[in-house]
Structure formats: C-alpha cells, structure tokens
Design a protein around this motif. Structure first.
Motif, PDB file in Angstrom:
ATOM      1  N   UNK A  64       0.855  -1.191   0.000  1.00 31.55           N
ATOM      2  CA  UNK A  64       0.000   0.000   0.000  1.00 31.55           C
ATOM      3  C   UNK A  64       0.884   1.232   0.000  1.00 31.55           C
ATOM      4  N   UNK A  65       0.561   2.179  -0.858  1.00 30.85           N
ATOM      5  CA  UNK A  65       1.343   3.420  -0.947  1.00 30.85           C
ATOM      6  C   UNK A  65       0.383   4.603  -0.973  1.00 30.85           C
ATOM      7  N   UNK A  66       0.535   5.504   0.012  1.00 31.38           N
ATOM      8  CA  UNK A  66      -0.252   6.733   0.090  1.00 31.38           C
ATOM      9  C   UNK A  66       0.629   7.856  -0.441  1.00 31.38           C
ATOM     10  N   UNK A  67       0.167   8.559  -1.460  1.00 32.53           N
ATOM     11  CA  UNK A  67       1.030   9.512  -2.153  1.00 32.53           C
ATOM     12  C   UNK A  67       0.196  10.698  -2.650  1.00 32.53           C
ATOM     13  N   UNK A  68       0.854  11.824  -2.956  1.00 29.74           N
ATOM     14  CA  UNK A  68       0.128  12.997  -3.438  1.00 29.74           C
ATOM     15  C   UNK A  68       0.174  13.109  -4.962  1.00 29.74           C
ATOM     16  N   UNK A  69      -0.798  13.805  -5.498  1.00 25.29           N
ATOM     17  CA  UNK A  69      -0.799  14.247  -6.890  1.00 25.29           C
ATOM     18  C   UNK A  69      -1.268  15.695  -6.896  1.00 25.29           C
ATOM     19  N   UNK A  70      -1.005  16.443  -7.963  1.00 28.15           N
ATOM     20  CA  UNK A  70      -1.502  17.825  -8.024  1.00 28.15           C
ATOM     21  C   UNK A  70      -3.015  17.858  -7.840  1.00 28.15           C
ATOM     22  N   UNK A  71      -3.491  18.796  -7.029  1.00 24.45           N
ATOM     23  CA  UNK A  71      -4.910  18.798  -6.676  1.00 24.45           C
ATOM     24  C   UNK A  71      -5.814  19.121  -7.861  1.00 24.45           C
ATOM     25  N   UNK A  72      -5.281  19.753  -8.908  1.00 17.51           N
ATOM     26  CA  UNK A  72      -6.105  20.058 -10.082  1.00 17.51           C
ATOM     27  C   UNK A  72      -5.993  19.002 -11.170  1.00 17.51           C
ATOM     28  N   UNK A  73      -5.161  18.002 -10.956  1.00 16.35           N
ATOM     29  CA  UNK A  73      -4.897  17.023 -12.005  1.00 16.35           C
ATOM     30  C   UNK A  73      -6.069  16.062 -12.174  1.00 16.35           C
ATOM     31  N   UNK A  74      -6.349  15.699 -13.425  1.00 15.84           N
ATOM     32  CA  UNK A  74      -7.371  14.710 -13.745  1.00 15.84           C
ATOM     33  C   UNK A  74      -6.686  13.391 -14.049  1.00 15.84           C
ATOM     34  N   UNK A 116      -8.867   7.840  -4.659  1.00 19.96           N
ATOM     35  CA  UNK A 116      -8.634   9.218  -4.223  1.00 19.96           C
ATOM     36  C   UNK A 116      -9.232   9.406  -2.837  1.00 19.96           C
ATOM     37  N   UNK A 117      -8.415   9.907  -1.895  1.00 23.63           N
ATOM     38  CA  UNK A 117      -8.883  10.164  -0.534  1.00 23.63           C
ATOM     39  C   UNK A 117      -9.048  11.647  -0.246  1.00 23.63           C
ATOM     40  N   UNK A 118      -8.303  12.472  -0.928  1.00 22.36           N
ATOM     41  CA  UNK A 118      -8.422  13.918  -0.897  1.00 22.36           C
ATOM     42  C   UNK A 118      -8.155  14.406  -2.323  1.00 22.36           C
ATOM     43  N   UNK A 119      -8.470  15.654  -2.662  1.00 20.96           N
ATOM     44  CA  UNK A 119      -8.151  16.118  -4.015  1.00 20.96           C
ATOM     45  C   UNK A 119      -6.687  15.945  -4.396  1.00 20.96           C
ATOM     46  N   UNK A 120      -5.794  15.863  -3.382  1.00 24.76           N
ATOM     47  CA  UNK A 120      -4.371  15.701  -3.680  1.00 24.76           C
ATOM     48  C   UNK A 120      -3.726  14.540  -2.929  1.00 24.76           C
ATOM     49  N   UNK A 121      -4.524  13.620  -2.380  1.00 25.94           N
ATOM     50  CA  UNK A 121      -3.990  12.450  -1.685  1.00 25.94           C
ATOM     51  C   UNK A 121      -4.648  11.195  -2.257  1.00 25.94           C
ATOM     52  N   UNK A 122      -3.819  10.242  -2.683  1.00 25.90           N
ATOM     53  CA  UNK A 122      -4.302   9.036  -3.340  1.00 25.90           C
ATOM     54  C   UNK A 122      -3.667   7.814  -2.684  1.00 25.90           C
ATOM     55  N   UNK A 123      -4.311   6.668  -2.855  1.00 31.86           N
ATOM     56  CA  UNK A 123      -3.791   5.412  -2.331  1.00 31.86           C
ATOM     57  C   UNK A 123      -3.794   4.378  -3.442  1.00 31.86           C
ATOM     58  N   UNK A 124      -2.660   3.689  -3.587  1.00 30.03           N
ATOM     59  CA  UNK A 124      -2.580   2.546  -4.501  1.00 30.03           C
ATOM     60  C   UNK A 124      -2.281   1.307  -3.677  1.00 30.03           C
ATOM     61  N   UNK A 125      -3.020   0.244  -3.949  1.00 27.84           N
ATOM     62  CA  UNK A 125      -2.731  -1.065  -3.363  1.00 27.84           C
ATOM     63  C   UNK A 125      -2.452  -2.041  -4.495  1.00 27.84           C
ATOM     64  N   UNK A 126      -1.392  -2.815  -4.337  1.00 29.34           N
ATOM     65  CA  UNK A 126      -1.018  -3.827  -5.315  1.00 29.34           C
ATOM     66  C   UNK A 126      -0.919  -5.151  -4.575  1.00 29.34           C
ATOM     67  N   UNK A 127      -1.716  -6.128  -4.971  1.00 30.96           N
ATOM     68  CA  UNK A 127      -1.801  -7.376  -4.218  1.00 30.96           C
ATOM     69  C   UNK A 127      -1.344  -8.599  -4.992  1.00 30.96           C
ATOM     70  N   UNK A 128      -0.913  -9.597  -4.227  1.00 42.28           N
ATOM     71  CA  UNK A 128      -0.409 -10.866  -4.738  1.00 42.28           C
ATOM     72  C   UNK A 128       0.845 -10.687  -5.592  1.00 42.28           C
TER      73      UNK A 128
END
Length: 768
Positions: A64-74, A116-128
């Motif tokens: 699991x990785x919690x990371x930011x992206x630009x808040x205006x990015x699509x 997406x957890x906030x406009x500029x905070x995202x979470x990726x999970x990669x399993x197995x």
C-alpha cells in the motif's frame, strides 16, 4: 536464552543510515522507484507517473502506498504491468472496484487499485506480488498550470505531509492501514496518515522526474526550479539523481499570456482572461487574520508565517478594522474584537505576532468560527478573512461542512507555507470565498510571495463576473470568482454552441465587460481538465451537506473517465499466480517533509517504519503525539503531555518533543486501549496471518508494555508472538491466543458500530 548468530552478509548496516536501517539484497521496503514525466504544452501538462514495487519477502505481498498528486490534475488512465503482462485499469464506482479487487486477491490473481482520498492524496494497493517479483503501476494525468504575474507554475507534490487529526476515535475496524485512528471528525484518518521513515534512512526510493516544455506559441523567457537542483537538456528539464521524495517539485515558466477562448470540438470550453489595467476604489474592510502556530509550523515556516502576517497588517488603513488570532489547540487574540487600523493598533498587532511561536495542534475549526462571528458585522464594509498556515489538517470535509456556507459570503485568502503544503485544501477554502491562495514554498521565495500577497489582499479589480453570448449547459461552468491584479481568470464549462463570449462584471461599482472570440483546438486534455474541476466543485458541495449529489458525482466521473473520491480504478489480472490472498501486507512509509523539524526521537520513527502498520495513537487523554511518526511516536509525549494535573491534551498535536513524560507507573491500560482495540480488529480481519505479521505484532505489543512501565499479560503475549518465526510454531494457535488475550484486555472490544445493515462496514465517506 539461546542467541542465534546471523550471517554478517545478511545484515550489513547502511553507512550514515540512522538507527535500525539495514541493507538486504532485495531491499527492505516494497516501493522501489517513482518515475514522473511531464509534457508541458503552454498552460497544460500531460503527466505519466510510474511506481515500481518489488516484493522483498519470501511470501506473497500486498503493498500500500499513500502519495500525493496535483490537486487540479485529472487522473484518466491506470495500468498494471507484471511478468510481461499489461492489465488496463477500469474506472468503476468505488465500492464495486474494491469488491473486484478483493475477489481477485482471494482467487490468487494479481490486482491493483487506485483510490482518491483527498483532491491531492491518493492510495494505490497492489496485491499478490510474488516473492522477488517486480510490478509497475502507471497513472496518466492532465493538469492545468496556474498562471500569475507573467509565470506559469508546474507543481508536482512528492510527499503526503503529516496531518493533524482531531476528534474522538470511532469504534470498529479502521478504514485504512495508516497510523492514526479514524475519528468522528476524520472518519478516514487511517487512510491519509502513512507511517514516516526513520530520519537518516538510506534513500528508499529511486526518484526520476523530467519535464519537456513546449511553449505552444507563447514567448518563453525563463525556467526556474525553486526547491530542487535540475539539469537542462534541450527542451527537457530533469531532476538531479539522488533527490528524495520529501518536498514538492516546482518549475516556473516565465512567458506572456493573453486572453483566449478555446473549444475542443466536443462541447468543452476553456476561457482565460488577463486582468485589465484598472484602478480600484476599495471599501473599508473588516479583516480577520488567522495565524497557525501549531507544532508543524516550527522552524523556518513560523518565521515566514510571522513575516507574512506582519505584511498583511501593513496593508491596513485607519478606515479598516481588524483582528489577529493566533491558534493551535487554543485561540489567542491580539486584542478583543475588531480594532481600528490605526498606527498604534497595527504596532500592537505586530508586537503580538513577534512573540508567537510554534506549539500544539492544528485545531482550525474553532478559529474559523471565531473569525466568522467577528465578520458578521455591518453592511457597506468588505469582509476579509486571511488564513496563514501549512494546511496540514485531516478534517477538511468537516471544516467545509460547518463553515463553508458562511465563508462563501466573505472574501477568503489563504497563505500556504510549507515545502509539502496542503495546496488542495487551501485552494478549496479560497475558492469558496472568491479569494486567492498564495503558496510560500521556501525562504528564498518569501519576499516575492509577500509582494504578491500585499497586492492581492486588497480589493479585486473586477467582481460579480458572469458570461454572456455563449450557450452554456446549466450547472457545468466552474466558479467564476473575481479578477485580481496579476491573476488571470480561468473558467471551464460545457456549451451547446457559440463562437465567442462576453465576460461581464463590476469594476469599482461600474459595469465592465470584455468580448473574447473563440478558436477550436485539438486538445484531448481539455475535457478531462473540465471534468476534474467540475467534480471538485461537486465534491465540495457534497462535503458542505448536499448529500444528494453522490449519484451525479459518480455519473460525471464515469462518463468522462476521470477519477474522483466516489470512484476507483481497478486492474485485475485473469491469470492465477497464488493459492489465495497475499500472506503479508506492508504500507510504504513516506519521507519526513523537508524543512520539518524532527519531532520525535529516532527510535520512534524506527519502530514505525520498520514494523509495518503501527497501532493507533493514544486517546485524547494522552499527550499530543506526532502524527508523522504515528503509533509509538504519539506515545512519547509532547508539549504539556502527561503532566500531572493537566487536562486532556488535544489529539496528535504536532510540536517539539518534550522531555517531561509522567512516571511510567502512572500509566494505566486505558491509555493504550484504542491501540489494543485496533490490533484486535486487524487480527480478527486477517483469515490466516503469517509468522511475519505475528512477530511484528509482538514487537508492537512489547513497545506498548514498555510504555506502560511493564504489563505482565501484555509482555507475556508479546514474547509468545515475537517467537512466531521459530521452526515448529503454529501461527493459527498463536492467532487464537492473541485474540483471547487482547479480547480480555480490551473488555471484549472488537469490530462494532458504524457498519449499518447486516454488520457490513459502510464506505468511510458515509460514516458518521
């Protein structure tokens, strides 16, 4: 006790690596690399982010990785690459995407999910992820570049800074794997509080970042990077090798821009209006200045914040009235109520500001309410609120819900000071109040930023903006706001027809308008950028109480292929690679943001970073721990923590560490009961925890026992669990034993509450 020797080659200390950092052939954290490439064309950037994961363990892994992206990015595309297979992600309603991801893992298939957890905070999970295997996930983004005073800014955040989490802990299993418990104020706190690496930890992630610049017909004069050293090669700028993921990457492009209207041929338009050269007659102001003095503002940020606040006070005239409120977990006023902007009162305010230093926690809601009450005064005066802060709070939605309506009736300016600033939240606040959000990312930028703040804290050039002569689709035009000196107006929307638009407004009370002819452009990003901006406004309205918008938010997201908080991208392989779900879970620790003063002893960071998911911080009766380290760091105390006779301290206030913990003998089991409940919930949720997990749990329980000054039952259980990796140990028997002991210690606590309907957990954004 028999001590088993390890082969020296298997545990070589890293040079200059800090406490507890070792090097192994496979590494010791799952995130191996982050590669960012931006293609900048004029005022829009197309970005691809690739995150490389590697399983350093001997069992299957979920990372699991919690990371930011630009808040205006699509975010418009997601894919997973592993073992020469490429799986394209599919955007789905968030609950459905999670169900698909979980089913793939149960069936032994690789899968990845982006949320997406906030406009500029995202979470990726990669399993197995198989032992020793590498998996790459890729995100595709479209991002508009803000433009002010002759320069566009490409800002790419690289670390999620620690956030202050207010409120009382919720019962039941956590929504995520972070270090903070979910609370009634921040029901998804455990999703936005990743553990923080031990200071001095060797570079855990290989960072590569490049930007190719195409002026797209504009007169490009200069490129400048404010926080990183870059290398230029032709039209490409590259980050110097060896940089860490601990601050925002900022590239400024100086060129002249002009008013324009663009259509993409599919019904989307983008309007860009350069502010006119006008003189304004501003009305007398009632201004409230809020200065964040919480612990996270320590160091250069506090110095910059005081200077910024003083410059704002300098903008006042004798016809204005003002108040200065410094806040952490309490609010202190320079003087009672609103005072006249006389020389004497301004001097008193600056003198008060000079004594303000960092401490405590970022309790933002109460000072905002106090400011709103002060600004509820007479007609005919402009009401202005200025917030100077790093914005590192977790209860953004709660703040918008409880204050958003009032803030939209006044002018709100925000000044963000940090190298990893919460730009998304500060922009949302300023947007509500048709004001400006200025970001100060370094001491070198302070003077230039202060000049901009000085100019824009006054009245805007043009207000009450509207569009004419364009057949727009109702409800699709983004917030118009106002025109400020040096800050162009940017508007996105959908239209049924038209070839030009007339922008109308009021300049010093007199009508003002400008007609802008349109041109058709080949820009696939235009629709995505509009959809992201539209979704942000819908999500803000949802946060402010319009719960019926959920269906509309999901529809817009899926129809236009843009990720939002109610949808998620999921990529699930069709091939089975394991016997079932992952045997080990790790949340990737993040860097401590650059410029933040080290808040806790190195050992606290080491326990968090090396042990995997940490227990939740202490309850409100504990001291103000440090959100960045989470877990044990919070238990080590802070300003006014564990002082005899002190009342309950604010939760997780970030401040300098204090050497004043109370004697261990005074700490009861109640002090750590929330951590034990969280550990019990996790243990019950895992169907077959492996030996690694049980051993990690043992180390965490041992630390809790030591924190209490020694607890016989807890210490005995910790010793049993720490032996989980010995040959012949029965993990299932240890699991049952741990559940039995923790259930007794917590009074039968377990998953409960907040689920509704047949015991199923409700999505975190719907929890009370």
């Amino acid at each position: 006790m028999k001590i088993t020797s390890l082969e020296p080659a298997r545990c070589v200390p890293e040079p200059d690596a800090g406490i507890g950092a070792l090097r192994t052939e496979r590494g010791n954290l799952p995130l191996e690399s982050v590669d960012v490439h931006a293609a900048i064309a004029g005022l829009v950037a197309g970005v691809e982010v690739a995150q490389g994961f590697r399983n350093p363990f001997d069992v299957t892994l979920e990372a699991t990785y919690v990371f930011p992206l630009p808040d205006r990015a699509a975010v418009t595309a997601f894919r997973m690459e592993a073992d020469d297979r490429v799986v394209e992600g599919v955007l789905k309603e968030r609950g459905q995407a999670r169900a698909d991801y979980d089913r793939a893992l149960r069936e032994g298939r690789r899968a990845a999910i982006a949320e997406e957890d906030r406009p500029d905070v995202f979470t990726i999970r990669v399993g197995n992820i198989l032992p020793g295997e590498r998996v790459t996930v890729r995100l595709t983004l479209s991002q508009p570049l803000p433009y002010e005073d002759g320069a566009a800014t490409f800002r790419f955040p690289l670390v999620v800074a620690p956030r202050y989490i207010p409120g009382e802990a919720l019962d039941g299993p956590p929504a995520g794997s972070g270090t903070a418990p979910d609370t009634d104020a921040v029901p998804d706190a455990s999703r936005v509080t990743p553990p923080v690496l031990l200071p001095g930890f060797p570079n855990p992630v290989r960072l590569s970042l490049s930007a190719t610049v195409d002026a797209a017909g504009l007169d490009l004069r200069e490129l400048a990077s404010s926080l990183h050293v870059v290398e230029e090669e032709g039209d490409t700028v590259r980050l110097r090798p060896g940089e860490r993921l601990d601050r925002d990457f900022i590239l400024r492009l100086s060129f002249a821009a002009s008013t324009s209207l663009q259509f993409d041929g599919a019904g989307t338009f983008a309007l860009f209006v350069v502010p006119p050269e006008l003189e304004t007659d501003r009305r007398p102001r009632d201004l409230v200045l809020l200065l964040d003095r919480s612990g996270s503002m320590a160091g250069w940020k506090m110095v910059a914040a005081r200077r910024a606040a003083a410059r704002i006070v300098d903008t006042l005239t004798p016809g204005d009235r003002f108040a200065v409120l410094a806040f952490d977990s309490v609010v202190e006023e320079a003087f009672e109520g609103l005072a006249e902007g006389s020389d004497r009162n301004r001097y008193r305010a600056v003198e008060h500001l000079a004594r303000v230093d960092a401490r405590g926690g970022t309790e933002l809601l109460e000072p905002l309410r106090r400011a709103i009450a002060l600004l509820g005064g007479e007609q005919g005066r402009e009401r202005v609120l200025v917030l100077v802060t790093d914005g590192q709070v977790g209860n953004e939605d709660q703040i918008l819900e409880l204050t958003g309506g009032a803030l939209s009736a006044m002018r709100v300016h925000t000044v963000g000071i940090d190298r990893a600033v919460n730009a998304g939240f500060l922009g949302r606040l300023a947007g509500l109040g048709a004001g400006r959000s200025e970001l100060v990312d370094s001491e070198d930028r302070l003077d230039a930023a202060m000049e901009q703040i000085h100019r824009r804290i006054g009245a805007p050039l043009v207000t009450d903006l509207s569009l004419k002569d364009l057949d727009v689709e109702p409800g699709t035009v983004t917030r118009l706001g106002s025109l400020f000196p040096g800050v162009p107006l940017r508007v996105y929307g959908r239209c049924r027809g038209g070839s030009a638009v007339t922008v109308r407004g009021l300049a010093s009370g007199a009508p003002w308008e400008e007609r802008v002819p349109g041109t058709v452009v080949d820009s696939p990003a235009l629709g995505a950028v509009w959809a992201r901006a539209h979704l942000r406004e819908l999500e803000d309205r949802y946060a402010m109480g319009e719960r019926e918008l959920e269906g509309e938010i999901v529809r817009v997201s899926l129809e236009h292929g843009v990720l939002c908080r109610f949808t998620a991208y999921v990529a699930a392989d069709t091939r089975q690679v394991a016997e079932g779900g992952p045997e080990h879970q790790v949340i990737q620790p993040v860097e401590q943001p650059s410029g933040w003063e080290a808040p806790v002893s190195p050992m606290a960071f080491g326990l968090t970073a090396m042990a995997g998911p940490a227990p939740a911080p202490p309850p409100a009766s504990g001291g103000p721990g440090i959100a960045p380290a989470g877990g044990f760091a919070a238990m080590l105390g802070g300003d006014d923590a564990f002082l005899p006779g002190a009342g309950p301290a604010p939760r997780m206030a970030r401040g300098p560490m204090s050497a004043r913990p109370a004697p261990r003998a005074t700490r009861s089991l109640d002090t750590v009961r929330p951590q034990l409940v969280a550990e019990l919930d996790r243990l019950k949720a895992l169907h077959a925890p492996g030996a690694l997990y049980l051993a990690d749990l043992g180390s965490r329980l041992a630390a809790l026992s030591a924190y209490l000054g020694g607890h016989a039952e807890l210490a005995a259980l910790a010793r049993e669990l720490e032996a989980a990796e010995r040959p012949g140990t029965d993990p299932e028997a240890l699991r049952r034993r741990a559940i039995e002991v923790l259930t007794a210690l917590t009074g039968g606590s377990g998953p409960r509450g907040g689920s509704g309907g047949e015991g199923r957990e409700r999505p975190f954004w719907k929890r009370a």
